[in-house]
Design a protein around this motif. Structure first.
Motif, PDB file in Angstrom:
ATOM      1  N   GLY A 156      73.080  45.198  12.232  1.00  0.00           N
ATOM      2  CA  GLY A 156      74.151  44.238  12.398  1.00  0.00           C
ATOM      3  C   GLY A 156      75.189  44.359  11.305  1.00  0.00           C
ATOM      4  O   GLY A 156      74.978  44.973  10.272  1.00  0.00           O
ATOM      5  N   PRO A 157      76.356  43.784  11.533  1.00  0.00           N
ATOM      6  CA  PRO A 157      77.465  43.872  10.586  1.00  0.00           C
ATOM      7  C   PRO A 157      77.233  42.991   9.377  1.00  0.00           C
ATOM      8  O   PRO A 157      76.319  42.178   9.342  1.00  0.00           O
ATOM      9  N   ALA A 158      78.096  43.177   8.387  1.00  0.00           N
ATOM     10  CA  ALA A 158      78.028  42.321   7.210  1.00  0.00           C
ATOM     11  C   ALA A 158      78.355  40.891   7.615  1.00  0.00           C
ATOM     12  O   ALA A 158      79.099  40.641   8.542  1.00  0.00           O
ATOM     13  N   LYS A 159      77.775  39.940   6.881  1.00  0.00           N
ATOM     14  CA  LYS A 159      77.979  38.538   7.177  1.00  0.00           C
ATOM     15  C   LYS A 159      78.930  37.927   6.155  1.00  0.00           C
ATOM     16  O   LYS A 159      78.906  38.268   4.993  1.00  0.00           O
ATOM     17  N   GLU A 160      79.734  36.977   6.637  1.00  0.00           N
ATOM     18  CA  GLU A 160      80.619  36.273   5.745  1.00  0.00           C
ATOM     19  C   GLU A 160      80.039  34.901   5.476  1.00  0.00           C
ATOM     20  O   GLU A 160      79.648  34.189   6.390  1.00  0.00           O
ATOM     21  N   ILE A 252      56.593  39.326  16.578  1.00  0.00           N
ATOM     22  CA  ILE A 252      56.993  40.466  17.413  1.00  0.00           C
ATOM     23  C   ILE A 252      58.512  40.486  17.456  1.00  0.00           C
ATOM     24  O   ILE A 252      59.149  39.461  17.733  1.00  0.00           O
ATOM     25  N   LYS A 253      59.118  41.619  17.164  1.00  0.00           N
ATOM     26  CA  LYS A 253      60.578  41.718  17.106  1.00  0.00           C
ATOM     27  C   LYS A 253      61.150  41.815  18.522  1.00  0.00           C
ATOM     28  O   LYS A 253      61.511  42.883  19.001  1.00  0.00           O
ATOM     29  N   PHE A 254      61.210  40.658  19.158  1.00  0.00           N
ATOM     30  CA  PHE A 254      61.743  40.590  20.516  1.00  0.00           C
ATOM     31  C   PHE A 254      63.251  40.450  20.442  1.00  0.00           C
ATOM     32  O   PHE A 254      63.770  39.498  19.845  1.00  0.00           O
ATOM     33  N   SER A 255      63.984  41.362  21.039  1.00  0.00           N
ATOM     34  CA  SER A 255      65.444  41.353  21.002  1.00  0.00           C
ATOM     35  C   SER A 255      65.998  40.758  22.297  1.00  0.00           C
ATOM     36  O   SER A 255      65.869  41.351  23.369  1.00  0.00           O
ATOM     37  N   HIS A 256      66.627  39.593  22.191  1.00  0.00           N
ATOM     38  CA  HIS A 256      67.293  39.024  23.357  1.00  0.00           C
ATOM     39  C   HIS A 256      68.518  39.856  23.746  1.00  0.00           C
ATOM     40  O   HIS A 256      68.897  39.899  24.913  1.00  0.00           O
ATOM     41  N   ALA A 257      69.150  40.493  22.744  1.00  0.00           N
ATOM     42  CA  ALA A 257      70.308  41.345  23.053  1.00  0.00           C
ATOM     43  C   ALA A 257      69.905  42.481  23.979  1.00  0.00           C
ATOM     44  O   ALA A 257      70.671  42.885  24.867  1.00  0.00           O
ATOM     45  N   LEU A 258      68.707  43.011  23.810  1.00  0.00           N
ATOM     46  CA  LEU A 258      68.208  44.093  24.668  1.00  0.00           C
ATOM     47  C   LEU A 258      67.781  43.564  26.035  1.00  0.00           C
ATOM     48  O   LEU A 258      68.180  44.097  27.072  1.00  0.00           O
ATOM     49  N   PRO A 299      63.603  51.210  23.263  1.00  0.00           N
ATOM     50  CA  PRO A 299      64.706  52.015  22.724  1.00  0.00           C
ATOM     51  C   PRO A 299      64.982  51.756  21.248  1.00  0.00           C
ATOM     52  O   PRO A 299      65.626  52.565  20.588  1.00  0.00           O
ATOM     53  N   GLU A 300      64.517  50.615  20.719  1.00  0.00           N
ATOM     54  CA  GLU A 300      64.820  50.267  19.333  1.00  0.00           C
ATOM     55  C   GLU A 300      63.638  50.494  18.393  1.00  0.00           C
ATOM     56  O   GLU A 300      63.786  51.069  17.324  1.00  0.00           O
ATOM     57  N   HIS A 301      62.477  50.022  18.789  1.00  0.00           N
ATOM     58  CA  HIS A 301      61.307  50.084  17.903  1.00  0.00           C
ATOM     59  C   HIS A 301      60.210  51.010  18.429  1.00  0.00           C
ATOM     60  O   HIS A 301      59.120  51.048  17.857  1.00  0.00           O
ATOM     61  N   GLY A 302      60.508  51.731  19.498  1.00  0.00           N
ATOM     62  CA  GLY A 302      59.512  52.655  20.031  1.00  0.00           C
ATOM     63  C   GLY A 302      58.277  51.935  20.530  1.00  0.00           C
ATOM     64  O   GLY A 302      58.369  50.983  21.309  1.00  0.00           O
ATOM     65  N   THR A 303      57.116  52.362  20.037  1.00  0.00           N
ATOM     66  CA  THR A 303      55.844  51.759  20.479  1.00  0.00           C
ATOM     67  C   THR A 303      55.362  50.647  19.557  1.00  0.00           C
ATOM     68  O   THR A 303      54.393  49.962  19.880  1.00  0.00           O
ATOM     69  N   ALA A 304      56.018  50.457  18.409  1.00  0.00           N
ATOM     70  CA  ALA A 304      55.492  49.554  17.381  1.00  0.00           C
ATOM     71  C   ALA A 304      55.340  48.122  17.887  1.00  0.00           C
ATOM     72  O   ALA A 304      54.274  47.508  17.720  1.00  0.00           O
ATOM     73  N   GLU A 305      56.385  47.564  18.521  1.00  0.00           N
ATOM     74  CA  GLU A 305      56.325  46.174  18.960  1.00  0.00           C
ATOM     75  C   GLU A 305      55.576  46.033  20.276  1.00  0.00           C
ATOM     76  O   GLU A 305      54.914  45.024  20.512  1.00  0.00           O
ATOM     77  N   ILE A 306      55.658  47.046  21.134  1.00  0.00           N
ATOM     78  CA  ILE A 306      54.921  46.991  22.408  1.00  0.00           C
ATOM     79  C   ILE A 306      53.422  47.055  22.156  1.00  0.00           C
ATOM     80  O   ILE A 306      52.630  46.429  22.878  1.00  0.00           O
ATOM     81  N   LEU A 307      53.009  47.773  21.128  1.00  0.00           N
ATOM     82  CA  LEU A 307      51.588  47.811  20.774  1.00  0.00           C
ATOM     83  C   LEU A 307      51.072  46.411  20.449  1.00  0.00           C
ATOM     84  O   LEU A 307      49.934  46.051  20.797  1.00  0.00           O
ATOM     85  N   GLU A 418      72.282  36.273  24.552  1.00  0.00           N
ATOM     86  CA  GLU A 418      72.240  37.642  25.070  1.00  0.00           C
ATOM     87  C   GLU A 418      72.851  38.648  24.093  1.00  0.00           C
ATOM     88  O   GLU A 418      72.762  39.852  24.322  1.00  0.00           O
ATOM     89  N   GLU A 419      73.438  38.156  23.008  1.00  0.00           N
ATOM     90  CA  GLU A 419      73.993  39.042  21.977  1.00  0.00           C
ATOM     91  C   GLU A 419      73.171  39.017  20.691  1.00  0.00           C
ATOM     92  O   GLU A 419      73.540  39.674  19.716  1.00  0.00           O
ATOM     93  N   MET A 420      72.095  38.253  20.674  1.00  0.00           N
ATOM     94  CA  MET A 420      71.310  38.071  19.450  1.00  0.00           C
ATOM     95  C   MET A 420      70.092  38.990  19.424  1.00  0.00           C
ATOM     96  O   MET A 420      69.201  38.865  20.262  1.00  0.00           O
ATOM     97  N   ALA A 421      70.073  39.882  18.453  1.00  0.00           N
ATOM     98  CA  ALA A 421      68.862  40.688  18.249  1.00  0.00           C
ATOM     99  C   ALA A 421      67.772  39.808  17.660  1.00  0.00           C
ATOM    100  O   ALA A 421      66.589  39.953  17.983  1.00  0.00           O
ATOM    101  N   VAL A 422      68.154  38.898  16.769  1.00  0.00           N
ATOM    102  CA  VAL A 422      67.243  37.895  16.219  1.00  0.00           C
ATOM    103  C   VAL A 422      67.816  36.527  16.580  1.00  0.00           C
ATOM    104  O   VAL A 422      68.936  36.201  16.206  1.00  0.00           O
ATOM    105  N   VAL A 423      67.051  35.741  17.311  1.00  0.00           N
ATOM    106  CA  VAL A 423      67.561  34.456  17.777  1.00  0.00           C
ATOM    107  C   VAL A 423      67.693  33.484  16.607  1.00  0.00           C
ATOM    108  O   VAL A 423      66.837  33.427  15.731  1.00  0.00           O
TER     109      VAL A 423
END
Length: 486
Positions: A156-160, A252-258, A299-307, A418-423
């Motif tokens: 993600g981008p830098a935060k202000e 678990i790193k669940f991405s709503h953006a994905l 596509p982001e974490h491979g098998t790590a989070e699905i495991l 739908e744009e949040m990788a981390v809610v």
């Protein structure tokens, strides 16, 4: 020499102390008020405007960029800008308005009707304009701004972040205090010189402590502390228990953006309780497995989070019986045996992966599995999701009443999930925020045919009023305390 008169110099000193102290208090209260106005303006913008206008105030979205909006309306009376914000269609229909042509051109260009906000006062609109201009010019809610770069390795981008006006106030306080002390010592020296020249009674040199403990300074400091203490106490009490922008790291790193964004999965597919019960519910892991029996690599974490999903459900991704789908372990399969299966699957799915990376992924498995005391049975453990939105116990909120009856979009309260990788918690979820929504939201009678027969039937007389401007939730009891509080 009368220039060095003792009483005169003391009077000058006391007056200067008062002026310096009052100037400091005035500046502190002014900066605090400006910051508070911008904060209130931000809350109003998020509640009313953020769904259509870009929050950076520079880019267009569903509606135009709002930066420098006052300058664009500068040739027209300010009250017409306020009228446009409250009810754009009303201004377009007002033949006497100087900005009617400009307003009509805006509507024609963008082709969508701006939601009317008749409940907004002039003060509310001015607070929003303060926030909008600060965001446009300085990139933050209120100046000064400090840009914080993203940590290395994070997405993600830098935060202000908004820097506190307290830094400015502290610097000013130090400068004024030092100026007062130096001035006091200077006047004291003048008195000593005057006494020496006139042969009067010698004036003792005042210490720093004696200057600071001057009655005038003490009284003003006590007054300032009372004002500051009351202001801080009230603000902290208002914000008690609120956690806007709270975004904890989940197990678990669940991405709503994905899932909700890129893959377009509807919110209510997973949170199916939102349309039929009080709670939106956290989806069971079986819901995840509806897809992940087939989708075994992300596509982001491979098998790590699905495991982790497989471990928490007891799923065997390389079952001999059904190799194309997999199967579920029985509770007699030990943890060691499961780890061996998962290691084999990881090696097959991640060709060339380092042994250390495989071990790191396997290390997450035991937290989702528990073994009985006799070590004969193995059970999976539920995922310990961290709750983000948590209303106080005395607040009643029913998702189905808003989602099904009120037709409220999930994004209205939860932001662009739908744009949040981390809610994160998007809205303040304060009582004022909810009340403002009820004051402004139009009741959608025509979209509630099923409920009209039972509940909305008593409001049939409002249909005529809808044609004249609409009925808000407030007008059908939406501000009654018992609606939200037990």
């Amino acid at each position: 020499m009368r220039f060095f008169d003792k009483k005169l110099t003391e009077m000058i000193y006391q007056n200067l102390v008062r002026y310096f102290s009052l100037a400091f208090l005035f500046l502190a209260l002014s900066l605090g008020a400006q910051a508070q106005d911008a904060k209130h303006g931000k809350e109003l913008f998020l509640a009313n405007c953020a769904s259509c206008h870009n929050a950076n105030m520079k880019d267009n979205a569903t509606g135009p960029a709002l930066g420098d909006v006052e300058a664009r309306w500068a040739e027209f009376p300010q009250e017409e800008l306020y009228a446009w914000i409250r009810n754009s269609q009303g201004l377009i229909a007002d033949n006497s308005a100087a900005s009617q042509g400009y307003a009509a051109a805006l509507y024609k260009k963008w082709g969508s009707v701006m939601t009317p906000f008749p409940a907004l006062t002039d003060a509310d609109i001015q607070d929003m304009l303060v926030f909008i201009q600060n965001k446009y010019e300085f990139g933050c809610d209120s100046p000064p701004c400090v840009t914080v770069a993203a940590d290395p390795g994070t997405e993600g981008p830098a935060k202000e972040e908004d820097s506190s006006t307290g830094i400015i106030l502290i610097i000013l306080a130090v400068v004024l205090a030092l100026s007062t002390v130096f001035l006091a010592r200077y006047i004291n020296n003048l008195n000593r010189l005057a006494a020496q020249k006139t042969g009067g009674e010698p004036v003792a040199s005042k210490s720093f402590l004696q200057i600071v403990l001057n009655p005038t300074i003490v009284r003003l400091l006590i007054f300032a502390l009372v004002i500051f203490g009351g202001y801080t106490t009230v603000n902290n009490a208002i914000n008690l228990g609120r956690q806007q922008n709270y975004a904890p790291e989940q197990p678990i790193k669940f991405s709503h953006a994905l899932h909700a964004g890129k893959n377009g999965i509807d919110c209510q597919y997973c949170h199916d309780g939102a349309r039929r019960s009080k709670h939106a519910v956290i989806p069971a892991m079986n819901t995840c497995m509806n897809c992940h029996t087939a989708v075994k690599k992300g596509p982001e974490h491979g098998t790590a989070e699905i495991l982790k999903i497989y471990a928490s459900t007891g799923f065997n991704p390389i079952s001999i019986e059904t190799p194309q789908y997999g199967a579920y372990f029985s509770d007699t399969v030990s943890l060691e045996s499961r780890l061996a299966v998962y290691e084999k699957w990881l090696k097959a799915s991640n060709e060339g992966m380092a042994e250390g990376d495989i071990k790191a992924q396997l290390a997450a498995v035991p937290q989702f599995i528990e073994t009985s005391e006799d070590s004969k049975l193995v059970n999976t453990k539920p995922v310990s999701w961290i709750r983000i939105h948590n209303l106080p116990d005395h607040v009643y909120f029913n998702h189905s009443q808003h989602v099904t009856a009120g037709k409220v979009e999930c994004q209205d309260c939860h932001g662009a999930v739908e744009e949040m990788a981390v809610v994160k918690q998007h809205a303040p979820l304060s009582m004022g925020w909810c009340v403002n929504c009820h004051r402004q939201t139009k009741v959608k009678f025509d979209e509630n045919a099923y409920y009209q027969a039972d509940y909305y039937k008593q409001y049939e007389e409002y249909h005529k009023e809808i044609q004249e401007g609409g009925v808000t939730v407030e007008e059908i009891g939406g501000l009654e305390c018992q609606k939200c509080h037990y």
